[in-house]
Design a protein around this motif. Structure first.
Motif, PDB file in Angstrom:
ATOM      1  N   ARG A   1      44.043  24.222  34.399  1.00 32.87           N
ATOM      2  CA  ARG A   1      43.626  25.388  33.614  1.00 32.87           C
ATOM      3  C   ARG A   1      42.654  26.245  34.409  1.00 32.87           C
ATOM      4  NH1 ARG A   1      44.355  21.378  29.806  1.00 32.87           N
ATOM      5  NH2 ARG A   1      45.347  22.023  27.881  1.00 32.87           N
TER       6      ARG A   1
ATOM      7  N   GLY B   1      40.743  29.678  33.077  1.00 30.69           N
ATOM      8  CA  GLY B   1      40.625  30.646  31.989  1.00 30.69           C
ATOM      9  C   GLY B   1      41.693  30.370  30.942  1.00 30.69           C
ATOM     10  N   ASP B   2      42.458  31.394  30.606  1.00 33.87           N
ATOM     11  CA  ASP B   2      43.535  31.254  29.621  1.00 33.87           C
ATOM     12  C   ASP B   2      44.848  30.787  30.244  1.00 33.87           C
ATOM     13  OD1 ASP B   2      41.839  32.087  27.601  1.00 33.87           O
ATOM     14  OD2 ASP B   2      42.473  34.186  27.720  1.00 33.87           O
ATOM     15  N   SER B   3      44.890  30.677  31.549  1.00 33.43           N
ATOM     16  CA  SER B   3      46.120  30.306  32.253  1.00 33.43           C
ATOM     17  C   SER B   3      46.257  28.790  32.349  1.00 33.43           C
ATOM     18  CB  SER B   3      46.105  30.910  33.666  1.00 33.43           C
ATOM     19  OG  SER B   3      47.244  30.509  34.389  1.00 33.43           O
ATOM     20  N   LYS B   4      47.465  28.301  32.029  1.00 28.58           N
ATOM     21  CA  LYS B   4      47.767  26.880  32.136  1.00 28.58           C
ATOM     22  C   LYS B   4      49.005  26.703  33.014  1.00 28.58           C
ATOM     23  CE  LYS B   4      48.450  25.364  28.019  1.00 28.58           C
ATOM     24  NZ  LYS B   4      48.540  24.648  26.747  1.00 28.58           N
TER      25      LYS B   4
END
Length: 122
Positions: A7, A9-12
């Protein structure tokens, strides 16, 4: 097979780890995409080239095109990591170059490069 989620931030990004060949055909690729999407809620994946059948890297089989077309159709982003220097095919080298210019499929040397490429995408 193990799946670890990276991960930023908002990115996975799902990192798929296996000593076995996981993708032997288009259905295997779709099954893996579904597993990663469902179990990890990820639409981005890093996978080692050793997890993909060598047939994929022979463009005359059309397997790479079929698989990557499906991934693109489902807006699933993938970074295939490993050493691609051993392949002598000019068409494969051109294919890898073109993919790396886009925003959907990447052929990169290692996990760090794969994660960097995928995390910068929406």
């Amino acid at each position: 097979m193990d799946i670890r989620v990276d991960r930023q931030g908002d990115s996975k990004v799902a990192v798929v780890i296996s000593k076995d060949v996981l993708i032997k055909d288009t259905q295997d690729a779709l099954d893996l995409m579904s597993t990663v999407s469902y179990t990890e809620q990820c639409d981005k994946m890093v996978i080692e080239k050793g997890c993909i059948t060598e047939t994929f890297f022979d463009l005359s089989t059309k397997l790479a095109g079929e698989i990557l077309q499906k991934y693109t159709q489902y807006q699933f982003k993938i970074a295939i990591i490993g050493d691609f220097s051993g392949y002598k095919s000019k068409s494969l080298k051109d294919f890898i170059y073109e993919c790396n210019q886009g925003k959907q499929v990447f052929f990169l040397p290692d996990e760090a490069a794969g994660l960097q490429a995928l995390h910068r995408l929406p």
